[in-house]
Design an enzyme around this catalytic site. Structure first.
Site, mmCIF file in Angstrom:
data_model
loop_
_atom_site.group_PDB
_atom_site.id
_atom_site.type_symbol
_atom_site.label_atom_id
_atom_site.label_comp_id
_atom_site.label_asym_id
_atom_site.label_seq_id
_atom_site.Cartn_x
_atom_site.Cartn_y
_atom_site.Cartn_z
ATOM 1 N N TYR A 56 0.590 -1.169 -0.069
ATOM 2 C CA TYR A 56 0.069 0.054 -0.035
ATOM 3 C C TYR A 56 0.887 1.283 0.113
ATOM 4 C CZ TYR A 56 -4.215 -2.741 0.133
ATOM 5 O OH TYR A 56 -5.171 -3.739 -0.620
ATOM 6 N N GLN A 94 -15.397 2.618 -6.429
ATOM 7 C CA GLN A 94 -14.861 1.482 -5.817
ATOM 8 C C GLN A 94 -13.170 1.850 -5.678
ATOM 9 O OE1 GLN A 94 -16.140 -2.559 -8.039
ATOM 10 N NE2 GLN A 94 -16.634 -0.763 -9.329
ATOM 11 N N HIS A 112 -14.840 1.406 -1.082
ATOM 12 C CA HIS A 112 -13.703 0.561 -0.544
ATOM 13 C C HIS A 112 -12.604 0.975 0.119
ATOM 14 C CE1 HIS A 112 -14.869 -2.778 -4.108
ATOM 15 N NE2 HIS A 112 -15.684 -2.632 -3.284
ATOM 16 N N GLU A 207 -13.700 -2.316 -22.450
ATOM 17 C CA GLU A 207 -14.440 -3.583 -23.003
ATOM 18 C C GLU A 207 -15.369 -4.065 -22.201
ATOM 19 O OE1 GLU A 207 -10.344 -5.596 -20.945
ATOM 20 O OE2 GLU A 207 -10.473 -5.491 -23.237
ATOM 21 N N ALA A 223 -11.960 5.730 -21.216
ATOM 22 C CA ALA A 223 -12.756 6.958 -20.287
ATOM 23 C C ALA A 223 -12.494 8.375 -20.379
ATOM 24 C CB ALA A 223 -12.446 6.510 -18.780
#
Ligand code: OAD
Length: 237
Positions: A56, A94, A112, A207, A223
């Site tokens: 992380y 998310q 999340h 996709e 995007a």
């Protein structure tokens, strides 16, 4: 024009900012290189906290050097434009990055969690944490050493804000999923919930997602191009 638009974003919206996606058909995704059971579960953290924190830390450093892309900016513009017309955008992500906020989105639901926050497993306080996190760090609130973890949701844990999300889904006029593979629940199930309420659904993705058959409409491409064009079109109507 729809008054209440519900947008769900996934890793694809931040891909062009250089943050990587989890699964893609070329096999380059984060979970093709790293084992999510070791790095994104409470059991993995208990077994080897140093390795999980280092994973992380690397992602946090990468995020701090990244910038929002035109897709993030277009969604911030959509939020403002809808509000100015008496409507609203519910933006659920998310993603654990803060690129929506840095592009100007005011209300972002991080189901999340957030990479730039740490949570103390002893006192449960959540702190803003924009630096590396180590097992030697003390919680600024309760002084407990070694109890801090990234404030992110791991596999086997409950996503956050599900009641608010459910309420917003039931009151939306349009549901749009952007850059998400439809592989992880409960987010992958939101489209079915929207359909059950009679809400039109649209997929914007590089996709087709695993659950692509559940969408009424689809726009495929990067995007950074498709989202601004879709927002432009929507605001013209
Ligand atoms: P995935 O990596 O599973 O899917 C990314 C999606 O973005 C795919 O459908 C790609 O086709 C699409 N994509 C890639 N580049 C794109 C681009 N430039 N423009 C548009 N779309 C693009 O990511 P998520 O669906 O967000 O959870 O993954 C869901 C969850 O799985 C994550 O939140 C994370 C992960 O395990 C946890 O860690 C709990």
């Amino acid at each position: 024009m729809s008054q209440h638009i519900f947008v769900l974003t996934g890793a694809g919206v931040s891909a062009e900012s250089g943050l990587g996606t989890f699964r893609d058909k070329s096999g380059e995704g984060i979970w093709a290189k790293f084992d999510p059971m070791k790095l994104a579960t409470p059991q993995g953290f208990e077994r080897d906290p140093r390795t999980v924190l280092a994973f992380y830390d690397a992602r946090r450093r990468n995020l701090l050097g990244a910038r929002p892309n035109p897709a993030h900016f277009a969604l911030a513009r959509l939020e403002q434009a809808l509000a100015a017309r008496g409507g609203r955008l519910t933006l659920v992500t998310q993603n654990i990055d803060d690129l929506h906020e840095r592009a100007g989105s005011r209300e972002v639901v991080h189901m999340h969690g957030e990479l730039l926050k740490a949570r103390c497993q002893s006192c449960e306080t959540v702190q803003v944490w924009p630096r590396d996190l180590t097992v030697d760090d003390a919680c600024p609130e309760c002084d407990h050493v070694g109890a801090l973890r990234p404030d992110v949701v791991w596999f086997g844990e409950f996503p956050l804000h599900l009641d608010d999300i459910d309420h917003a889904l039931r009151h939306a006029d349009l549901f749009v999923a952007i850059g998400t593979s439809g592989a992880v629940y409960p987010a992958a199930g939101f489209v079915a919930e929207a359909r059950a309420q009679g809400v039109p659904t649209c997929e914007i993705n590089l996709e087709a997602a695993d659950n692509a058959f559940l969408f009424d409409d689809a726009r495929y491409g990067p995007a950074s191009e498709i989202v601004p064009a879709w927002v432009e079109e929507l605001l013209e109507t």
